[in-house]
Write an enzyme that holds these catalytic residues in place. Structure first.
Site, short mmCIF file in Angstrom:
data_model
loop_
_atom_site.label_atom_id
_atom_site.label_comp_id
_atom_site.label_asym_id
_atom_site.label_seq_id
_atom_site.Cartn_x
_atom_site.Cartn_y
_atom_site.Cartn_z
N TYR A 1 -17.87 9.18 25.52
CA TYR A 1 -17.85 10.07 24.34
C TYR A 1 -17.24 11.44 24.69
O TYR A 1 -16.38 11.96 23.96
CB TYR A 1 -19.26 10.21 23.78
CG TYR A 1 -19.34 11.21 22.66
CD1 TYR A 1 -18.83 10.90 21.40
CD2 TYR A 1 -19.90 12.47 22.85
CE1 TYR A 1 -18.86 11.84 20.37
CE2 TYR A 1 -19.95 13.40 21.82
CZ TYR A 1 -19.42 13.08 20.58
OH TYR A 1 -19.46 14.00 19.57
N TYR B 1 -17.73 16.84 8.22
CA TYR B 1 -19.09 17.36 8.37
C TYR B 1 -19.76 17.50 7.00
O TYR B 1 -19.54 16.68 6.12
CB TYR B 1 -19.09 18.69 9.15
CG TYR B 1 -18.26 18.64 10.41
CD1 TYR B 1 -18.57 17.74 11.42
CD2 TYR B 1 -17.16 19.47 10.61
CE1 TYR B 1 -17.82 17.68 12.58
CE2 TYR B 1 -16.40 19.42 11.77
CZ TYR B 1 -16.74 18.52 12.75
OH TYR B 1 -16.00 18.45 13.89
N SER C 1 -13.64 15.75 17.53
CA SER C 1 -14.10 14.65 16.66
C SER C 1 -12.99 13.90 15.96
O SER C 1 -13.25 12.86 15.36
CB SER C 1 -15.07 15.17 15.62
OG SER C 1 -16.34 15.30 16.21
N1 GLU Z 1 -17.66 17.03 21.43
C1 GLU Z 1 -18.21 17.69 20.27
C2 GLU Z 1 -19.71 17.50 20.25
O1 GLU Z 1 -20.16 16.46 20.61
C3 GLU Z 1 -17.58 17.10 19.06
C4 GLU Z 1 -17.96 17.85 17.85
C5 GLU Z 1 -16.96 17.73 16.77
O2 GLU Z 1 -15.76 17.92 16.95
O3 GLU Z 1 -17.43 17.42 15.66
O4 GLU Z 1 -20.46 18.37 19.91
#
Ligand code: GLU
Length: 316
Positions: free
Chosen positions: A199, A252, A76
C-alpha cells in the site's frame, strides 16, 4: 464504442489553447490558499506553488500546460490502478470483502470500520485500498504487477519514490491501525506488514500529469488500452463500474460537491493530483500540492471547474 463517440466535437476542439488559458488563470492564485499534506513528512516538503494540467483524448491527442511534466507522489490516485487489477483477477468476488458506498467519513476513519465489522465501505478509502492490496498480494508480486501495468499504460518506465514510501512506513500509524483492525476481523489474508508495504509503495508512485492522463486513458475508452493495438486493460463493464465509484467515492468527503460542481468521475490523492474522466472523450489530470480541508487539491479542483465551464463537458 469508444472510437465512435465524440469525434465530431473533438475534431473542432483544440485543447492546447484551452489548457494554456486555464494555466494562465490558475497561476496568479498559486501559494495563496490551502496547505500541502503535512502528515506524511516527505510530502510536507513539496513546494506548494506548482500547477500542472494535461489531457489525452480517446483518439490519442495530447495537450499540457504549466508543470504538467513534473513528477509528483500520486498517492490515492494509485487506488484506481490497483482496483483495476483486483477486478481483473477476482471479478465480482472482490465485492465480498469491500463495499461500494460512499463513506461519508474521513478517508482514514476507524470508527466506521469498527461498526461495520472490518468491512471497508469502498475501495477508495484507505481501508478499502488496503484490502485491495491484500487481494493483489495473494496473487503474487503485487508491486511488480503494478509497475508493469503503469509502464505499459504510460509507454515508459515509472518508479516508486523510496523516500515517500519509507516516510509513510515510518509514520503511517493510522494505516497500521486500519490494517490491524481488519486483520482482527479476518478481512486480510496476508501479513499486515506485507500488505502495508504494498500500500505504501503504490501511494509512493511518482508520475506527472502527462503520464497520469495517459495511464487513465482506458477509463474513457471502455477499458481499451490507451494505445491502439495493445490488449484491453479491463472490460467495458469494469471500466464503467470504476467510473461509477470515482463519481461516488473518488474525492473523499467532497464527492457530492464534486459531482455537483464538476460533474465528472474523479480520483484525487493527497499529493495534490486529480484524475478526471470524460467518458468516450478524454482523460484529464491536474496537479497542485496545496489541499483544501477535504484533502483535495484546491487549485486542481478550481482548474477542473474552469475546464468544465469552458468546454461544457460533463457526464450530466
Ligand atoms: N498514503 C496516503 C495515506 O494512506 C494516501 C492518502 C490519500 O491520498 O488519500 O494516508
Amino acid at each position: 464504442m469508444h472510437t465512435a463517440h465524440g469525434e465530431t466535437a473533438l475534431a473542432t476542439m483544440n485543447f492546447q489553447p484551452l489548457l494554456d488559458e486555464i494555466n494562465d488563470e490558475i497561476r496568479p492564485l498559486l501559494g495563496q490558499r490551502g496547505t500541502v499534506a503535512s502528515y506524511i513528512p516527505a510530502l510536507a516538503r513539496v513546494p506548494a506553488a506548482q500547477f500542472g494540467i494535461a489531457l489525452r483524448t480517446c483518439q490519442g491527442e495530447e495537450a499540457q500546460a504549466g508543470d504538467a511534466a513534473t513528477p509528483f507522489s500520486i498517492q490515492s490516485v494509485s487506488k484506481l490502478f490497483t482496483l483495476t487489477l483486483a477486478m481483473r483477477h477476482m471479478g465480482d468476488t472482490l465485492w465480498e470483502r469491500i463495499g461500494r458506498e460512499p463513506s461519508g467519513n474521513p478517508f482514514n476513519s476507524l470508527v466506521q470500520l469498527e461498526s461495520e465489522h472490518g468491512q471497508p465501505r469502498n475501495p477508495f478509502i484507505n481501508a478499502g485500498a488496503i484490502a485491495v492490496a491484500d487481494r493483489l498480494l495473494s496473487r503474487g508480486d503485487a508491486k511488480a504487477e503494478l509497475l508493469a501495468l503503469m509502464e505499459s499504460l504510460c509507454g515508459e518506465p515509472v518508479a516508486f519514490d523510496a523516500e515517500v514510501a519509507a516516510s509513510e512506513a515510518a509514520t503511517g500509524y493510522r494505516n497500521y491501525a486500519l490494517a490491524n483492525f481488519m486483520k482482527s476481523f479476518g478481512k486480510l489474508d496476508n501479513d499486515v506488514q506485507a500488505v502495508l508495504d504494498m500500500y505504501f509503495h503504490q501511494c509512493a508512485l511518482r508520475m506527472s500529469c502527462v503520464q497520469l492522463a495517459r495511464a487513465a486513458g482506458f477509463l474513457c475508452r471502455d477499458g481499451a488500452h490507451p494505445r491502439r493495438g495493445e490488449a484491453a486493460i479491463t472490460t467495458e463493464r469494469h471500466a464503467r463500474r470504476i467510473n461509477a465509484l470515482m463519481l461516488t467515492c473518488g474525492t473523499y468527503d467532497a464527492a457530492g460537491d464534486v459531482a455537483f460542481s464538476i460533474g465528472l468521475p474523479c480520483k484525487s490523492g493527497v499529493g495534490g493530483g486529480i484524475v478526471a474522466v470524460v467518458p468516450d472523450r478524454l482523460t484529464l489530470c491536474v496537479w497542485s500540492p496545496a489541499l483544501d480541508a477535504t484533502g483535495n487539491s484546491l487549485l486542481g479542483m478550481k482548474a477542473l471547474e474552469l475546464f468544465v465551464a469552458k468546454t461544457g463537458l460533463s457526464i450530466f
